[in-house]
Each structure stands twice: as structure tokens, then as C-alpha cells.
Design a protein around this motif. Structure first.
Motif, PDB file in Angstrom:
ATOM      1  N   ARG A 204       0.824  -1.211   0.000  1.00 16.62           N
ATOM      2  CA  ARG A 204       0.000   0.000   0.000  1.00 16.62           C
ATOM      3  C   ARG A 204       0.855   1.257   0.000  1.00 16.62           C
ATOM      4  O   ARG A 204       0.513   2.250  -0.658  1.00 16.62           O
ATOM      5  N   ARG A 208       0.827   4.096  -2.992  1.00 18.08           N
ATOM      6  CA  ARG A 208       0.678   5.525  -2.740  1.00 18.08           C
ATOM      7  C   ARG A 208       1.836   6.319  -3.340  1.00 18.08           C
ATOM      8  O   ARG A 208       1.637   7.403  -3.902  1.00 18.08           O
ATOM      9  N   SER A 211       1.206   6.679  -7.139  1.00 17.88           N
ATOM     10  CA  SER A 211      -0.123   7.065  -7.601  1.00 17.88           C
ATOM     11  C   SER A 211      -0.274   8.580  -7.551  1.00 17.88           C
ATOM     12  O   SER A 211      -0.141   9.178  -6.478  1.00 17.88           O
ATOM     13  N   LYS A 214      -2.989   9.356  -4.959  1.00 15.65           N
ATOM     14  CA  LYS A 214      -2.819   8.993  -3.556  1.00 15.65           C
ATOM     15  C   LYS A 214      -1.496   9.461  -2.962  1.00 15.65           C
ATOM     16  O   LYS A 214      -1.244   9.233  -1.779  1.00 15.65           O
ATOM     17  N   LYS A 217      -1.013  10.991   0.462  1.00 13.70           N
ATOM     18  CA  LYS A 217      -1.138  10.160   1.660  1.00 13.70           C
ATOM     19  C   LYS A 217       0.220   9.661   2.167  1.00 13.70           C
ATOM     20  O   LYS A 217       0.313   9.182   3.298  1.00 13.70           O
TER      21      LYS A 217
END
Length: 302
Positions: A204, A208, A211, A214, A217
Motif C-alpha cells: 500500500r 501511494r 499514484s 494517492k 497520503k
């Protein structure tokens, strides 16, 4: 555990050496190619009981039914003046924000608020630790979620050196008393811990990092935390032992599969509220492989 030094905002320079399942691995967050050992274990990491994600069709159908029940529950809150407060905690990238989003997606925002506080201001630093959180507690008829909460002092703060050992200990000692007052006040109070495996978190983070939607984040704190998995596990376990109480239990959800985790959270909330028109057949039964309470629910692999 020794008090960590404060974390700088400097980016990583080359692969990080981390230990996973007793083996030393190299992980480079700046490499756009995800390592095979992460890709192959991103769902089953930490002893997760399923090797495939829930099918999207099943998820979408169940999600809509549970969201309809949540709308009914909100109407009950408004008619009775009852209050709900749900804290969402977990390691970085555990899925707190996404879970909160689907819980609140169709609720009336006038009486359903989410609280996601930034770091304390100088004024707040001089106040009683819990004070800035109390300001956001629900009033009559409200449903309030917290994306992280006062439990920052039981997790990131002691690991990253943002509080002293004395402040950490004081927090663990005082929090059950604080939460007993919340329970005695009649607020429907939920404390959710979304638990993920190590490879799950790394995948994850990697997603991030690369992306464009994202990337906001992903922070230097996330980078610094990659090598502190065991430190976070230690403070998490201490937090469970000291603050899991009958009147304020820790509800632990295995969250490697975001879809299953979101449904598990929604079911627990709905099963706990005696709202008008509650349809238990629609809500369904809890998956005991995925949700439980207290330290005993997590095994050594978690």
C-alpha cells in the motif's frame, strides 16, 4: 523499547533493510517495481485467513444493503437524541480513511461528522492532552468518526519520539478513566483497530508512492516507520493490554482485504445499535475469522 529520535523529512536514499518472517529483505520505496516477496504475500501476510479478495459483485451488493441500514440508524439517532462515536486506529495504510468513507457515504453530513486532526497547535500543546478531542465529541443525534484519535499517544508518538516515556505511561494510566466517563455518559462508543500484515502495508505504501491520486497520503513519517514495524507492534500490544476494557473494548478487524474489513466494521456498528427497523437478516453474521475483541484475538504472526 528505547525512545526514538525525532524523524527528519529527508527522503530515503536506496533500499531499506528490513526483517520479514525472520529474513532480511531489501525494500526500495523509490523502485516502481514491487518486489515479488511483497506481491506474493500482500493479502495473506500476518496469517490472514483468506487467499483471495472478496469478489467485487458480492461486496457492492452487501455494501449497499449495510449502507441502507446505516441511514436507518442515523434516523433513529436523530429521533432519539442518541449519540455514536467511533475511533479508527491502525498502522499507517491500514485502511482507516476508506472505511470511514463508506460508513459515512450516504449519511446526512449535517449530523454525521468526521474528525481528522492535524498536529497540535502551540495553544493545544499547553492544554490537557484530551482537551482538543473532547471539543469534537457528538452532541444529541450525532454520529462522529475519528480518523486517528487520542491514541496517537499510544502509537506513533512513543515510537517516533514525539512524547516522553512519562507522558506515554500517564496516557496509558489515565485513558481507561477517561473512556469510562464516555461510556457512563451514554455515548455508543466504538474503538476499531484495523490490523494489516507487513507485506500488505509495504504494497500500500508503494501504491501511494507511485499514484498521482494517492501520493498526498505518503509522508516522511511513513518512510521512517517502514523499519519500525516491531516497535509499533510492541506499543500496540501494550496499548491493548492497558486500555482494552469491558466498557470500552478494542474491536480488532483483520484488514488485509479492505472490502471484507469495511463490511465487518459496518456490521459491528449496526449490530450494536438498537435502532428502529433494524433488519438482522440483512446485516448478517460476523465473520469470526476477521473480527474479535482484545489482545487475545491477535496471534503471534500479527
Amino acid at each position: 523499547m528505547k525512545k526514538a529520535k525525532e524523524v527528519s523529512a529527508a527522503p530515503t536514499s536506496g533500499p531499506l533493510k528490513i526483517r520479514v518472517d525472520g529474513k532480511e529483505r531489501a525494500f526500495d520505496i523509490e523502485n516502481p517495481t514491487l518486489p515479488d516477496w511483497v506481491e506474493d504475500n500482500k493479502l495473506t501476510a500476518g496469517g490472514y485467513p483468506y487467499d483471495r479478495k472478496m469478489k467485487s459483485e458480492e461486496y457492492d451488493e452487501t455494501l449497499e444493503k449495510l449502507q441502507i441500514e446505516l441511514v436507518k440508524a442515523q434516523a433513529w439517532l436523530q429521533s432519539t437524541g442518541k449519540r455514536v462515536m467511533a475511533l479508527f486506529e491502525g498502522r499507517d495504510a491500514a485502511g482507516k480513511g476508506g472505511t470511514i468513507f463508506v460508513v459515512r457515504q450516504y449519511l446526512n453530513p449535517r449530523t454525521a461528522r468526521n474528525v481528522a486532526l492535524t498536529k497540535p497547535t502551540p495553544t493545544e500543546m499547553g492544554q490537557w492532552y484530551f482537551q482538543r478531542y473532547v471539543d469534537h465529541f457528538p452532541t444529541s443525534g450525532e454520529f462522529v468518526t475519528f480518523d486517528r484519535s487520542w491514541y496517537n499517544r499510544a502509537g506513533v508518538e512513543p515510537v517516533m519520539g514525539f512524547c516522553t516515556p512519562q507522558q506515554h505511561e500517564q496516557f496509558l494510566d489515565e485513558t481507561p478513566h477517561f473512556e469510562r466517563m464516555i461510556s457512563n455518559e451514554g455515548i455508543h462508543f466504538f474503538k476499531f483497530w484495523l490490523n494489516i500484515g507487513r507485506e500488505t502495508q509495504l504494497e500500500r505504501f508503494h501504491d501511494r508512492r507511485f499514484s498521482p491520486l494517492k501520493s498526498w497520503k505518503f509522508s516522511p513519517i511513513d518512510v521512517a516507520g517502514i523499519t519500525k514495524w516491531d516497535d509499533y507492534t510492541e506499543v500496540r500490544d501494550t496499548m491493548f493490554e492497558r486500555t482494552h476494557k469491558e466498557f470500552a473494548p478494542w474491536i480488532i478487524v483483520r484488514a488485509n482485504d479492505k472490502r471484507r474489513a469495511r463490511l465487518a466494521v459496518m456490521r459491528r456498528i449496526l449490530m450494536s445499535l438498537p435502532y428502529d427497523g433494524r433488519d438482522l437478516d440483512v446485516i448478517g453474521k460476523e465473520d469470526k475469522k476477521l473480527i474479535g475483541e482484545g489482545p487475545s484475538f491477535l496471534g503471534k504472526q500479527d
